[in-house]
Design an enzyme around this catalytic site. Structure first.
Site, PDB file in Angstrom:
ATOM      1  N   ALA A  13      62.896 -25.678 -17.774  1.00 29.49           N
ATOM      2  CA  ALA A  13      62.537 -25.141 -19.066  1.00 29.49           C
ATOM      3  C   ALA A  13      62.139 -23.499 -18.947  1.00 29.49           C
ATOM      4  O   ALA A  13      61.367 -23.185 -19.363  1.00 29.49           O
ATOM      5  CB  ALA A  13      61.497 -25.811 -19.893  1.00 29.49           C
ATOM      6  N   LEU A  14      62.820 -23.021 -17.884  1.00 30.19           N
ATOM      7  CA  LEU A  14      62.756 -21.792 -17.325  1.00 30.19           C
ATOM      8  C   LEU A  14      62.634 -20.670 -18.611  1.00 30.19           C
ATOM      9  O   LEU A  14      63.536 -20.432 -19.546  1.00 30.19           O
ATOM     10  CB  LEU A  14      63.671 -21.083 -16.365  1.00 30.19           C
ATOM     11  CG  LEU A  14      63.824 -22.195 -15.302  1.00 30.19           C
ATOM     12  CD1 LEU A  14      64.764 -21.575 -14.339  1.00 30.19           C
ATOM     13  CD2 LEU A  14      62.430 -22.265 -14.469  1.00 30.19           C
ATOM     14  N   HIS A  15      61.623 -19.632 -18.464  1.00 34.34           N
ATOM     15  CA  HIS A  15      61.329 -18.676 -19.541  1.00 34.34           C
ATOM     16  C   HIS A  15      61.325 -17.382 -18.816  1.00 34.34           C
ATOM     17  O   HIS A  15      61.192 -17.269 -17.414  1.00 34.34           O
ATOM     18  CB  HIS A  15      60.372 -19.140 -20.453  1.00 34.34           C
ATOM     19  CG  HIS A  15      58.889 -19.346 -19.843  1.00 34.34           C
ATOM     20  ND1 HIS A  15      58.173 -18.282 -19.110  1.00 34.34           N
ATOM     21  CD2 HIS A  15      58.376 -20.547 -19.850  1.00 34.34           C
ATOM     22  CE1 HIS A  15      56.995 -19.100 -18.628  1.00 34.34           C
ATOM     23  NE2 HIS A  15      57.141 -20.367 -19.073  1.00 34.34           N
ATOM     24  N   HIS A  23      59.023 -17.551 -15.695  1.00 39.99           N
ATOM     25  CA  HIS A  23      59.436 -17.894 -14.220  1.00 39.99           C
ATOM     26  C   HIS A  23      60.172 -16.738 -13.630  1.00 39.99           C
ATOM     27  O   HIS A  23      60.404 -16.729 -12.638  1.00 39.99           O
ATOM     28  CB  HIS A  23      60.135 -19.289 -14.631  1.00 39.99           C
ATOM     29  CG  HIS A  23      59.685 -20.354 -15.180  1.00 39.99           C
ATOM     30  ND1 HIS A  23      59.636 -20.900 -16.433  1.00 39.99           N
ATOM     31  CD2 HIS A  23      58.746 -21.058 -14.458  1.00 39.99           C
ATOM     32  CE1 HIS A  23      58.727 -21.936 -16.485  1.00 39.99           C
ATOM     33  NE2 HIS A  23      58.321 -22.019 -15.336  1.00 39.99           N
ATOM     34  N   MET A  43      58.774 -26.414 -12.995  1.00 39.01           N
ATOM     35  CA  MET A  43      59.388 -27.911 -13.737  1.00 39.01           C
ATOM     36  C   MET A  43      60.301 -27.585 -14.838  1.00 39.01           C
ATOM     37  O   MET A  43      60.617 -28.444 -15.531  1.00 39.01           O
ATOM     38  CB  MET A  43      57.957 -28.262 -14.377  1.00 39.01           C
ATOM     39  CG  MET A  43      56.939 -28.820 -13.323  1.00 39.01           C
ATOM     40  SD  MET A  43      55.642 -30.262 -14.164  1.00 39.01           S
ATOM     41  CE  MET A  43      54.988 -29.179 -15.433  1.00 39.01           C
TER      42      MET A  43
HETATM   43  O1  PAF Z   1      53.120 -24.731 -12.263  1.00 36.35           O
HETATM   44  C1  PAF Z   1      54.116 -25.714 -12.590  1.00 36.35           C
HETATM   45  O2  PAF Z   1      55.048 -25.427 -13.174  1.00 36.35           O
HETATM   46  C2  PAF Z   1      53.862 -26.932 -11.693  1.00 36.35           C
HETATM   47  O3  PAF Z   1      52.426 -27.390 -11.745  1.00 36.35           O
HETATM   48  C3  PAF Z   1      54.240 -26.866 -10.266  1.00 36.35           C
HETATM   49  C4  PAF Z   1      53.632 -25.851  -9.443  1.00 36.35           C
HETATM   50  C5  PAF Z   1      55.783 -26.439 -10.283  1.00 36.35           C
HETATM   51  C6  PAF Z   1      54.007 -28.238  -9.629  1.00 36.35           C
HETATM   52  O4  PAF Z   1      54.772 -29.056 -10.239  1.00 36.35           O
END
Ligand code: PAF
Length: 274
Positions: free
Chosen positions: A29-31, A34, A27
């Site tokens: 806002a990568l940290h 991720h 979703m």
């Molecule tokens: O874990 C998340 O960031 C979300 O639940 C996902 C798996 C991207 C689904 O929207």
């Protein structure tokens, strides 16, 4: 790296790939959490697709959908530097139509713990993950163990719907003090960040007890709750097996200890697999 925002553009970009495909849905806002998924997927596949989509159907009424952190420029740069082949950033309209068919979370495992506190959340999460997995056509999809119940339900969905993708669980990434990384940690001020450490401390305390031979779940939970007094409100402390069945006694190699608590603005979750 190709950036695509429509389903057609994604299909076109995918057609240009040959070889194994890894997929990391996010979703944004990568940290560093991720990043570790992205790096693992990069190593284990010839091609890599990342999606960034703040999925409205998994947010409940009154949750932080509008305020959810969005950092498209920084995220794009991270993906570019990490060797992502396709970055998929669809609009809500591209992903959903009005009168949609719904898949639902299972009646028991989807409605305990996170599912009980956030009823409907897992329905929306599974709905979008099903779409994203189908769209990506990936061989391998990477999910963090931090969202342990999400991971278990996605694994179950893939099994129940005979989907041709392997779900790869990835380790929790923590900061130097032990706080599990989360996009919502940005809401914590300095003092709250210190108190938020009580989640990982409670899990460490539980692990130590198990290592010292204490396997009684109620005794362990009681100790954890003492450590968690530093939070503003504990939502749950649970000790379950890897399929989310409640346990009376810890089963080494088949147990997860999970905690959810509020500290300041964010609701935080953490867990330890034993
Ligand atoms: O874990 C998340 O960031 C979300 O639940 C996902 C798996 C991207 C689904 O929207």
């Amino acid at each position: 790296m190709v950036i695509v925002r429509t389903i057609d553009a994604l299909q076109e970009a995918k057609n240009a790939l040959s070889g194994s495909v890894g997929f990391v849905p996010t979703m944004g806002a990568l940290h560093k959490g991720h990043l570790s998924l992205i790096q693992q997927a990069r190593k284990e596949n010839e091609h890599l697709i990342v999606s960034i989509f703040v999925n409205p159907t998994q947010f409940l009424e009154g949750e932080d959908l509008d305020a959810y952190p969005r950092k498209e420029a920084a995220d794009t740069r991270i993906c570019e530097l990490s060797g992502v082949d396709i970055l998929f950033m669809p609009t809500v309209d591209a992903m959903y139509e009005k009168d949609e068919l719904h898949i639902g979370a299972p009646a028991i495992r989807g409605y305990i713990l996170e599912g009980e506190k956030r009823p409907g959340h897992f329905d929306g999460m599974l709905q979008v993950v099903m779409k994203l997995l189908n769209l990506s056509g990936a061989n391998n999809a990477y999910f963090g163990k931090k969202d342990a119940q999400q991971l278990a339900l996605i694994t179950q969905m893939v099994k129940n719907y005979f989907m041709d993708v392997k779900i790869i669980p990835c380790s929790i990434v923590r900061d130097e003090k032990g706080l599990a990384l989360s996009s919502r940690n940005i809401y914590l001020n300095g003092e709250e960040k210190e108190r938020a450490l009580s989640l990982s401390r409670s899990l460490k305390r539980a692990t130590k007890m198990v290592m010292a031979g204490e396997l009684n779940v109620e005794v362990i939970k009681k100790e954890m709750l003492i450590v968690l007094e530093e939070t503003d409100e504990v939502e749950y402390v649970a000790i379950v097996d890897r399929e989310f069945n409640a346990l009376d006694v810890v089963e080494i190699g088949n147990t997860m200890i999970l905690v959810a608590a509020w500290v300041g603005k964010p609701r935080l979750i953490d867990n330890m697999w034993i």
